[in-house]
Design a protein around this motif. Structure first.
Motif, mmCIF file in Angstrom:
data_model
loop_
_atom_site.group_PDB
_atom_site.id
_atom_site.type_symbol
_atom_site.label_atom_id
_atom_site.label_comp_id
_atom_site.label_asym_id
_atom_site.label_seq_id
_atom_site.Cartn_x
_atom_site.Cartn_y
_atom_site.Cartn_z
ATOM 1 N N ARG A 3 0.453 42.599 28.271
ATOM 2 C CA ARG A 3 0.178 41.551 27.281
ATOM 3 C C ARG A 3 0.703 40.198 27.744
ATOM 4 N NH1 ARG A 3 2.888 42.071 22.430
ATOM 5 N NH2 ARG A 3 4.598 42.984 23.561
ATOM 6 N N PHE A 4 1.176 40.145 29.000
ATOM 7 C CA PHE A 4 1.769 38.929 29.557
ATOM 8 C C PHE A 4 1.078 38.578 30.867
ATOM 9 C CE2 PHE A 4 4.939 41.316 27.223
ATOM 10 C CZ PHE A 4 5.410 40.373 26.328
ATOM 11 N N THR A 5 1.033 37.281 31.203
ATOM 12 C CA THR A 5 0.462 36.878 32.484
ATOM 13 C C THR A 5 1.447 37.193 33.601
ATOM 14 O OG1 THR A 5 1.345 34.625 32.380
ATOM 15 C CG2 THR A 5 -0.851 34.993 31.416
ATOM 16 N N ARG A 6 0.946 37.234 34.832
ATOM 17 C CA ARG A 6 1.811 37.495 35.979
ATOM 18 C C ARG A 6 2.894 36.423 36.105
ATOM 19 N NH1 ARG A 6 -3.298 39.007 38.420
ATOM 20 N NH2 ARG A 6 -3.277 41.238 38.792
ATOM 21 N N ASP A 7 2.535 35.162 35.839
ATOM 22 C CA ASP A 7 3.527 34.079 35.920
ATOM 23 C C ASP A 7 4.650 34.265 34.904
ATOM 24 O OD1 ASP A 7 2.224 32.850 38.003
ATOM 25 O OD2 ASP A 7 1.295 31.292 36.776
ATOM 26 N N PHE A 8 4.293 34.654 33.679
ATOM 27 C CA PHE A 8 5.317 34.890 32.659
ATOM 28 C C PHE A 8 6.220 36.044 33.078
ATOM 29 C CE2 PHE A 8 7.143 36.712 28.855
ATOM 30 C CZ PHE A 8 7.530 35.595 28.128
ATOM 31 N N GLU A 9 5.625 37.114 33.591
ATOM 32 C CA GLU A 9 6.419 38.267 34.010
ATOM 33 C C GLU A 9 7.352 37.923 35.166
ATOM 34 O OE1 GLU A 9 3.613 41.431 34.739
ATOM 35 O OE2 GLU A 9 3.644 42.016 32.623
ATOM 36 N N ALA A 10 6.875 37.125 36.120
ATOM 37 C CA ALA A 10 7.722 36.720 37.247
ATOM 38 C C ALA A 10 8.885 35.847 36.761
ATOM 39 C CB ALA A 10 6.898 35.975 38.286
ATOM 40 N N GLU A 11 8.600 34.929 35.849
ATOM 41 C CA GLU A 11 9.653 34.078 35.295
ATOM 42 C C GLU A 11 10.694 34.918 34.554
ATOM 43 O OE1 GLU A 11 9.980 30.036 32.628
ATOM 44 O OE2 GLU A 11 8.423 31.478 32.090
ATOM 45 N N CYS A 12 10.234 35.878 33.787
ATOM 46 C CA CYS A 12 11.127 36.752 33.031
ATOM 47 C C CYS A 12 12.031 37.555 33.966
ATOM 48 C CB CYS A 12 10.313 37.684 32.138
ATOM 49 S SG CYS A 12 11.294 38.864 31.210
ATOM 50 N N ALA A 13 11.433 38.155 34.999
ATOM 51 C CA ALA A 13 12.216 38.963 35.936
ATOM 52 C C ALA A 13 13.260 38.115 36.653
ATOM 53 C CB ALA A 13 11.286 39.633 36.945
ATOM 54 N N TRP A 14 12.876 36.912 37.075
ATOM 55 C CA TRP A 14 13.843 36.028 37.747
ATOM 56 C C TRP A 14 14.959 35.627 36.787
ATOM 57 C CZ3 TRP A 14 15.040 30.991 36.362
ATOM 58 C CH2 TRP A 14 15.977 30.381 37.188
ATOM 59 N N LEU A 15 14.597 35.229 35.577
ATOM 60 C CA LEU A 15 15.591 34.766 34.616
ATOM 61 C C LEU A 15 16.599 35.860 34.285
ATOM 62 C CD1 LEU A 15 16.341 32.242 33.030
ATOM 63 C CD2 LEU A 15 14.899 33.046 31.164
ATOM 64 N N MET A 16 16.140 37.109 34.257
ATOM 65 C CA MET A 16 17.058 38.210 33.960
ATOM 66 C C MET A 16 18.109 38.393 35.057
ATOM 67 S SD MET A 16 14.769 41.090 32.129
ATOM 68 C CE MET A 16 16.195 42.110 31.775
ATOM 69 N N THR A 17 17.832 37.903 36.268
ATOM 70 C CA THR A 17 18.811 38.030 37.357
ATOM 71 C C THR A 17 19.858 36.932 37.336
ATOM 72 O OG1 THR A 17 17.543 36.728 38.970
ATOM 73 C CG2 THR A 17 17.085 39.109 38.845
ATOM 74 N N VAL A 18 19.620 35.840 36.600
ATOM 75 C CA VAL A 18 20.543 34.700 36.635
ATOM 76 C C VAL A 18 21.118 34.319 35.269
ATOM 77 C CG1 VAL A 18 19.487 33.719 38.698
ATOM 78 C CG2 VAL A 18 18.676 33.004 36.450
ATOM 79 N N ALA A 19 20.698 34.988 34.207
ATOM 80 C CA ALA A 19 21.142 34.595 32.873
ATOM 81 C C ALA A 19 21.494 35.816 32.031
ATOM 82 C CB ALA A 19 20.054 33.776 32.173
ATOM 83 N N ASN A 20 22.205 35.568 30.937
ATOM 84 C CA ASN A 20 22.598 36.660 30.040
ATOM 85 C C ASN A 20 21.488 36.961 29.026
ATOM 86 O OD1 ASN A 20 22.755 34.789 27.914
ATOM 87 N ND2 ASN A 20 24.919 34.387 28.310
ATOM 88 N N GLN A 21 21.715 38.014 28.241
ATOM 89 C CA GLN A 21 20.697 38.477 27.287
ATOM 90 C C GLN A 21 20.287 37.402 26.303
ATOM 91 O OE1 GLN A 21 22.038 41.956 25.233
ATOM 92 N NE2 GLN A 21 22.159 43.196 27.079
ATOM 93 N N LYS A 22 21.249 36.715 25.741
ATOM 94 C CA LYS A 22 20.948 35.711 24.722
ATOM 95 C C LYS A 22 20.122 34.566 25.305
ATOM 96 C CE LYS A 22 23.177 33.111 21.078
ATOM 97 N NZ LYS A 22 24.430 32.800 20.406
ATOM 98 N N THR A 23 20.445 34.144 26.511
ATOM 99 C CA THR A 23 19.701 33.063 27.153
ATOM 100 C C THR A 23 18.272 33.495 27.457
ATOM 101 O OG1 THR A 23 21.731 32.215 28.136
ATOM 102 C CG2 THR A 23 19.656 31.498 29.136
ATOM 103 N N VAL A 24 18.108 34.683 28.019
ATOM 104 C CA VAL A 24 16.772 35.172 28.360
ATOM 105 C C VAL A 24 15.917 35.291 27.102
ATOM 106 C CG1 VAL A 24 15.457 37.138 29.256
ATOM 107 C CG2 VAL A 24 17.524 36.383 30.432
ATOM 108 N N SER A 25 16.442 35.934 26.086
ATOM 109 C CA SER A 25 15.678 36.121 24.843
ATOM 110 C C SER A 25 15.346 34.790 24.181
ATOM 111 C CB SER A 25 16.460 36.991 23.864
ATOM 112 O OG SER A 25 16.609 38.280 24.383
ATOM 113 N N GLY A 26 16.295 33.881 24.151
ATOM 114 C CA GLY A 26 16.067 32.584 23.509
ATOM 115 C C GLY A 26 15.092 31.713 24.279
ATOM 116 N N PHE A 27 15.249 31.656 25.594
ATOM 117 C CA PHE A 27 14.401 30.797 26.412
ATOM 118 C C PHE A 27 12.955 31.286 26.426
ATOM 119 C CE2 PHE A 27 12.655 29.408 30.522
ATOM 120 C CZ PHE A 27 12.822 28.035 30.396
#
Length: 150
Positions: free
Chosen positions: A103-127
């Protein structure tokens, strides 16, 4: 307008048909809806990737969450045509902007995967404006694709 939005969305192999702001009481915030379709002759089987002739227009409209444009949440909206693949039979066509079943584009999924490696849960979910559990599933899917490549 087509070429501008194609560049902004970073998506090849599609035609931008319409862009509108969808604002309704059923949504917590307005959404930028971008109606798209694959280029003619670009239909491929979602299972094997082979070019195939179109079968029909499919079962209706689907939406994919894309990367936000500033404060605007963006969704790609498209019909899901089916193709007649000689090896796989009649199946949903592959969309150049998303993995089959996502249900997500490849760009969104790539951004999500990268963000999960550099940020905490609250930041990832909020951003990204998705639940942490959803972000985890996306990252798992991206890791699986990368594992298949290497």
């Amino acid at each position: 307008m087509n070429s501008l939005f194609k560049r902004l969305l970073n998506v090849k192999g599609m035609v931008v048909e319409d862009v509108r702001v969808a604002d309704s009481p059923l949504r917590p915030e307005p959404v930028l809806e971008v109606r798209v379709r694959p280029h003619a002759g670009m239909l491929r089987c979602s299972r094997c990737g082979r070019r195939c002739p179109g079968y029909d227009r499919g079962g209706g409209v689907r939406r994919w969450r894309h990367q936000d444009f500033g404060c605007w949440r963006v969704e790609l909206v498209a019909m899901m045509p089916r193709v007649d693949c000689p090896g796989c039979g009649v199946v949903v066509a592959a969309m150049p902007w998303a993995e089959p079943g996502s249900r997500f584009t490849r760009d969104f999924e790539a951004e999500c995967a990268w963000l999960m490696t550099v940020a905490n849960q609250k930041t990832v979910s909020g951003f990204l404006r998705v639940a942490w559990r959803t972000a985890g599933r996306i990252a798992h899917r991206v890791a699986g694709r990368l594992k298949d490549v290497f």
